[in-house]
Design a protein around this motif. Structure first.
Motif, PDB file in Angstrom:
ATOM      1  N   TRP A  49     -18.570  -5.824 -53.066  1.00  0.00           N
ATOM      2  CA  TRP A  49     -17.820  -6.360 -51.778  1.00  0.00           C
ATOM      3  C   TRP A  49     -18.864  -5.545 -50.145  1.00  0.00           C
ATOM      4  O   TRP A  49     -19.135  -7.210 -49.488  1.00  0.00           O
ATOM      5  CB  TRP A  49     -16.500  -5.849 -52.059  1.00  0.00           C
ATOM      6  CG  TRP A  49     -15.843  -6.637 -50.942  1.00  0.00           C
ATOM      7  CD1 TRP A  49     -15.402  -5.844 -50.129  1.00  0.00           C
ATOM      8  CD2 TRP A  49     -15.775  -8.626 -50.700  1.00  0.00           C
ATOM      9  NE1 TRP A  49     -14.332  -7.054 -49.205  1.00  0.00           N
ATOM     10  CE2 TRP A  49     -14.290  -8.152 -49.789  1.00  0.00           C
ATOM     11  CE3 TRP A  49     -16.138  -8.950 -51.552  1.00  0.00           C
ATOM     12  CZ2 TRP A  49     -14.353  -9.573 -49.330  1.00  0.00           C
ATOM     13  CZ3 TRP A  49     -15.104 -10.691 -50.737  1.00  0.00           C
ATOM     14  CH2 TRP A  49     -14.809 -10.164 -49.822  1.00  0.00           C
ATOM     15  N   ALA A 109     -20.882 -13.990 -54.383  1.00  0.00           N
ATOM     16  CA  ALA A 109     -19.583 -14.877 -54.933  1.00  0.00           C
ATOM     17  C   ALA A 109     -19.287 -15.607 -55.616  1.00  0.00           C
ATOM     18  O   ALA A 109     -18.717 -14.723 -56.975  1.00  0.00           O
ATOM     19  CB  ALA A 109     -18.583 -14.800 -53.693  1.00  0.00           C
ATOM     20  N   MET A 160     -22.038  -7.824 -49.843  1.00  0.00           N
ATOM     21  CA  MET A 160     -21.259  -8.692 -49.895  1.00  0.00           C
ATOM     22  C   MET A 160     -21.397  -8.945 -48.026  1.00  0.00           C
ATOM     23  O   MET A 160     -21.473 -10.346 -46.992  1.00  0.00           O
ATOM     24  CB  MET A 160     -20.480  -9.467 -50.344  1.00  0.00           C
ATOM     25  CG  MET A 160     -21.209 -10.327 -51.915  1.00  0.00           C
ATOM     26  SD  MET A 160     -20.428 -11.399 -52.810  1.00  0.00           S
ATOM     27  CE  MET A 160     -18.656 -10.280 -52.642  1.00  0.00           C
ATOM     28  N   ARG A 161     -20.078  -8.037 -47.556  1.00  0.00           N
ATOM     29  CA  ARG A 161     -19.575  -8.032 -46.474  1.00  0.00           C
ATOM     30  C   ARG A 161     -20.099  -8.404 -45.241  1.00  0.00           C
ATOM     31  O   ARG A 161     -20.479  -8.658 -44.693  1.00  0.00           O
ATOM     32  CB  ARG A 161     -18.246  -7.441 -46.459  1.00  0.00           C
ATOM     33  CG  ARG A 161     -17.532  -7.499 -45.469  1.00  0.00           C
ATOM     34  CD  ARG A 161     -16.267  -6.921 -45.605  1.00  0.00           C
ATOM     35  NE  ARG A 161     -16.754  -5.694 -44.742  1.00  0.00           N
ATOM     36  CZ  ARG A 161     -16.436  -4.274 -45.832  1.00  0.00           C
ATOM     37  NH1 ARG A 161     -15.315  -4.337 -47.263  1.00  0.00           N
ATOM     38  NH2 ARG A 161     -16.750  -3.385 -45.793  1.00  0.00           N
ATOM     39  N   LYS A 186     -23.688 -10.271 -45.523  1.00  0.00           N
ATOM     40  CA  LYS A 186     -23.738 -11.967 -45.167  1.00  0.00           C
ATOM     41  C   LYS A 186     -24.073 -12.502 -46.541  1.00  0.00           C
ATOM     42  O   LYS A 186     -25.008 -13.534 -46.499  1.00  0.00           O
ATOM     43  CB  LYS A 186     -23.988 -12.398 -43.949  1.00  0.00           C
ATOM     44  CG  LYS A 186     -23.512 -11.931 -43.074  1.00  0.00           C
ATOM     45  CD  LYS A 186     -21.949 -12.174 -42.530  1.00  0.00           C
ATOM     46  CE  LYS A 186     -21.651 -11.378 -41.105  1.00  0.00           C
ATOM     47  NZ  LYS A 186     -20.558 -10.513 -41.201  1.00  0.00           N
ATOM     48  N   LYS A 187     -24.360 -12.445 -47.805  1.00  0.00           N
ATOM     49  CA  LYS A 187     -24.760 -12.802 -49.287  1.00  0.00           C
ATOM     50  C   LYS A 187     -23.718 -13.039 -49.870  1.00  0.00           C
ATOM     51  O   LYS A 187     -23.233 -13.070 -50.853  1.00  0.00           O
ATOM     52  CB  LYS A 187     -25.187 -11.533 -50.207  1.00  0.00           C
ATOM     53  CG  LYS A 187     -26.414 -10.634 -49.214  1.00  0.00           C
ATOM     54  CD  LYS A 187     -27.622 -11.589 -49.059  1.00  0.00           C
ATOM     55  CE  LYS A 187     -28.155 -10.647 -48.834  1.00  0.00           C
ATOM     56  NZ  LYS A 187     -30.044 -10.946 -48.829  1.00  0.00           N
ATOM     57  N   TRP A 188     -23.091 -13.857 -48.995  1.00  0.00           N
ATOM     58  CA  TRP A 188     -21.596 -15.108 -49.750  1.00  0.00           C
ATOM     59  C   TRP A 188     -21.989 -15.772 -51.043  1.00  0.00           C
ATOM     60  O   TRP A 188     -20.930 -16.461 -51.162  1.00  0.00           O
ATOM     61  CB  TRP A 188     -21.045 -15.931 -48.499  1.00  0.00           C
ATOM     62  CG  TRP A 188     -20.552 -15.038 -47.774  1.00  0.00           C
ATOM     63  CD1 TRP A 188     -20.339 -14.693 -46.224  1.00  0.00           C
ATOM     64  CD2 TRP A 188     -19.413 -13.630 -47.409  1.00  0.00           C
ATOM     65  NE1 TRP A 188     -19.936 -13.556 -45.425  1.00  0.00           N
ATOM     66  CE2 TRP A 188     -19.505 -13.729 -45.921  1.00  0.00           C
ATOM     67  CE3 TRP A 188     -18.857 -13.018 -49.041  1.00  0.00           C
ATOM     68  CZ2 TRP A 188     -18.947 -12.374 -46.385  1.00  0.00           C
ATOM     69  CZ3 TRP A 188     -17.625 -12.459 -48.267  1.00  0.00           C
ATOM     70  CH2 TRP A 188     -17.698 -11.924 -46.736  1.00  0.00           C
ATOM     71  N   TRP A 189     -23.609 -16.472 -51.024  1.00  0.00           N
ATOM     72  CA  TRP A 189     -24.089 -16.826 -52.208  1.00  0.00           C
ATOM     73  C   TRP A 189     -23.600 -16.224 -53.595  1.00  0.00           C
ATOM     74  O   TRP A 189     -23.637 -17.202 -54.643  1.00  0.00           O
ATOM     75  CB  TRP A 189     -24.964 -17.709 -51.758  1.00  0.00           C
ATOM     76  CG  TRP A 189     -26.591 -16.543 -51.802  1.00  0.00           C
ATOM     77  CD1 TRP A 189     -27.033 -16.182 -50.051  1.00  0.00           C
ATOM     78  CD2 TRP A 189     -26.944 -15.802 -52.553  1.00  0.00           C
ATOM     79  NE1 TRP A 189     -27.436 -15.075 -50.843  1.00  0.00           N
ATOM     80  CE2 TRP A 189     -27.442 -14.413 -51.980  1.00  0.00           C
ATOM     81  CE3 TRP A 189     -27.081 -15.943 -53.406  1.00  0.00           C
ATOM     82  CZ2 TRP A 189     -28.571 -13.841 -52.726  1.00  0.00           C
ATOM     83  CZ3 TRP A 189     -28.383 -14.854 -55.053  1.00  0.00           C
ATOM     84  CH2 TRP A 189     -29.317 -14.603 -54.160  1.00  0.00           C
TER      85      TRP A 189
END
Length: 52
Positions: free
Chosen positions: A11, A23, A14-15, A18-21
């Motif tokens: 988490w 999720a 990702m935060r 900025k690796k939101w892809w």
């Protein structure tokens, strides 16, 4: 290293980066793992295995 710390590390990655892809991939993998674990002792196992 506990499993919760592994999820918190992912988490944080990702935060911060900025690796939101990642999720949707993680959610799919978790749901797929739960499906496999629950279907091993179920009467639905033969039907689920025919899908794959």
């Amino acid at each position: 290293m506990s499993k919760l710390s592994l999820f918190s590390e992912i988490w944080a990655l990702m935060r911060v980066r900025k690796k939101w892809w990642l999720a949707p991939i993680m959610i799919f993998l978790v749901l797929f793992g739960v499906l496999i674990v629950l279907s091993q002792s179920s009467v639905l196992a033969p039907f689920i295995y025919t899908l794959f």
